[in-house]
Design an enzyme around this catalytic site. Structure first.
Site, PDB file in Angstrom:
ATOM      1  N   SER A 103      41.801  35.076  39.707  1.00 34.44           N
ATOM      2  CA  SER A 103      40.780  35.668  38.849  1.00 34.44           C
ATOM      3  C   SER A 103      41.357  36.177  37.535  1.00 34.44           C
ATOM      4  CB  SER A 103      40.066  36.783  39.626  1.00 34.44           C
ATOM      5  OG  SER A 103      38.936  37.248  38.940  1.00 34.44           O
ATOM      6  N   ASP A 242      36.687  35.522  32.440  1.00 32.37           N
ATOM      7  CA  ASP A 242      38.030  35.731  32.981  1.00 32.37           C
ATOM      8  C   ASP A 242      38.582  34.392  33.460  1.00 32.37           C
ATOM      9  OD1 ASP A 242      36.474  35.416  35.260  1.00 32.37           O
ATOM     10  OD2 ASP A 242      37.597  36.866  36.435  1.00 32.37           O
ATOM     11  N   ASP A 244      38.865  32.699  36.174  1.00 34.93           N
ATOM     12  CA  ASP A 244      38.098  31.770  37.007  1.00 34.93           C
ATOM     13  C   ASP A 244      36.612  31.781  36.668  1.00 34.93           C
ATOM     14  OD1 ASP A 244      37.614  34.293  38.117  1.00 34.93           O
ATOM     15  OD2 ASP A 244      37.460  33.519  40.160  1.00 34.93           O
ATOM     16  N   ASP A 246      34.171  33.914  36.781  1.00 27.65           N
ATOM     17  CA  ASP A 246      33.100  34.574  37.531  1.00 27.65           C
ATOM     18  C   ASP A 246      32.781  35.957  36.953  1.00 27.65           C
ATOM     19  OD1 ASP A 246      35.347  35.942  38.399  1.00 27.65           O
ATOM     20  OD2 ASP A 246      34.932  35.706  40.541  1.00 27.65           O
TER      21      ASP A 246
END
EC number: 5.4.2.10
Length: 448
Positions: A103, A242, A244, A246
């Protein structure tokens, strides 16, 4: 059944260090494969996505070996956002989805998170069962039942087309100049393409991943780079994802940031006005600002709080039949569209309000006055348990007594890093400084 390996968002750690080693990834893939393929009666499939970290290659190969050893057929998506994995797991009728990502963490960290066939992240109970399989002898498939692996070229394209369907029909982004910061991460191709195809003038930032620059001075946790670009290019708005994709943060034309609380407030109030907000409530975590709660109450709406972690937000949403939730950190979950936080979809909903109303990003992103809030992180060495120290507990109790009736304190151990997070809210800024400072000092002494 308790979990030891899984944290608040899958398994996470420093790459090439337990538990983020190739050996553990192989065993974890085999355990997950055995959990979802309880017999050898039929073919089963799993989709695997990843972000742009260098260690993703190693973990992808190891997971593939473990999964195919238990008879799972693996479809490799390459770099795609985490929400794309949730979407494609369900869309492609896979039994399991896997995302390899840490993440917003630095490149030297990595993680593995799983999605069930419904596209939602696994429950604590399911993760505990996978851990139990992992600790025992994992039964491999018979030689003739070993799975196959192949790369899927159109996974990202499928996701992009889906994302565009979440944007209101009849609206376009023509005339809106958007800075999109992809954090050199998983959405570095998808996000700019979607925005351009919807009509926006796009200024891309953080779209040159090299394996080690993910989240490096860019993205939702480092908005300064995008803020500079917004001002330099005279953009109307900035969208910061960010690693990834999400999470999302929104920047106005002056480069000022609006966090997840402000974005959720906008959406909750608009959806309520349109009769779309199910249950008359927004689901958020204990970290969300008191100002958000007060703004919702003033509009006759509720704020339902959960433990930290978007998975717990989603669990409460599903239990209560709610369709909007998220976290201050920028996870925005809209179950009308997606099974997990989706920074790009949330960004599009914000842009849709700009296009629909003609209002500026500044006006739309200032939905309530925040109660002064301070968050400080204290890093500790592995093996230390600073919150169990009696001296720390004594200081926390004393500070809680000081803010009674004036604010609140929240202290918790991070589920993804060896950090103690100390957060407090209080109208009295001097008292806020005193309270947080005292607790941080006590935790630092215990952690040293």
């Amino acid at each position: 059944m308790t979990r030891k390996l899984f944290g608040t968002d899958g398994v996470r750690g420093k790459a090439n260090t337990f538990p983020m080693t190739a050996e553990m990834a192989l065993r974890l893939g085999a355990a997950a494969g055995r959990y979802f393929r309880r017999d050898d009666s039929a073919a089963h499939r799993v989709v695997i996505g990843k972000d742009t970290r260098l260690s993703g290659y190693m973990l992808e190969n190891a997971l593939t070996a473990g999964l195919t050893s238990t008879g799972m057929n693996v479809l490799l998506l390459g770099p795609v956002p985490t929400p794309a994995v949730g979407f494609l797991t369900r869309s492609m009728r896979a039994d399991l989805g896997v995302m390899i990502s840490a993440s917003h963490n630095p490149h030297y960290d990595n993680g593995i998170k799983f999605f069930g066939p419904d596209g939602f992240k696994l429950s604590d109970e399911a993760e505990a069962e996978i851990e139990a399989i992992l600790e025992g002898e994992i039964r491999p498939a018979r030689p003739e039942k070993i799975g196959r692996a192949k790369r899927i070229d159109d996974g990202r394209g499928r996701y992009q087309e889906f994302v565009k369907t979440t944007f209101p029909s009849g609206l376009r982004l023509d005339g809106i100049k958007v800075v999109i910061d992809c954090a050199n991460g998983a959405a570095y191709k998808a996000a700019p393409e979607v925005l351009w195809e919807l009509g926006a003038e796009v200024i891309p930032v953080g779209v040159s991943p090299n394996g080690t620059n993910i989240n490096d001075r860019c993205g939702s946790t480092h908005v300064e780079t995008a803020a500079e670009a917004v001002v330099a290019h005279g953009a109307d708005v900035g969208i910061c994802l960010d690693g990834d994709a999400d999470r999302v943060m929104i920047l106005d034309a002056h480069g000022k940031v609006a966090d997840g609380d402000q974005i959720m407030a906008l959406m909750a109030l608009r959806w309520a006005a349109e009769g779309r907000l199910r249950g008359g409530a927004l689901v958020a975590t204990v970290m969300s600002n008191l100002g958000l709660e007060r703004r919702l109450e003033a509009a006759g709406l509720r704020l339902e709080r959960t433990s930290v972690g978007d998975r717990y937000v989603v669990e409460r949403m599903r239990e209560g039949g709610f369709n909007l939730g998220g976290e201050q950190s920028g996870h925005i979950v809209m179950t009308d569209y997606a099974t997990t936080g989706d920074g790009l979809v949330a960004g599009l909903q914000f842009l849709a309000e700009m296009a629909r109303t003609g209002e500026s990003a500044e006006a739309l992103s200032r939905q309530f006055i925040t109660v002064p809030q301070m968050l400080k992180n204290v890093r500790y060495a592995e093996g230390k348990v600073p919150l169990a120290d009696p001296a720390v507990q004594g200081v926390i109790a004393a500070m809680e007594e000081k803010v009674t009736g004036k604010g609140r304190i929240l202290i918790r151990k991070s589920g993804t890093e060896p950090l103690v997070r100390v957060m407090a809210e209080c109208e009295d800024s001097a008292l806020l400084d005193e309270v947080v400072g005292a607790i941080v000092a006590a935790v630092e002494r215990a952690a040293s």
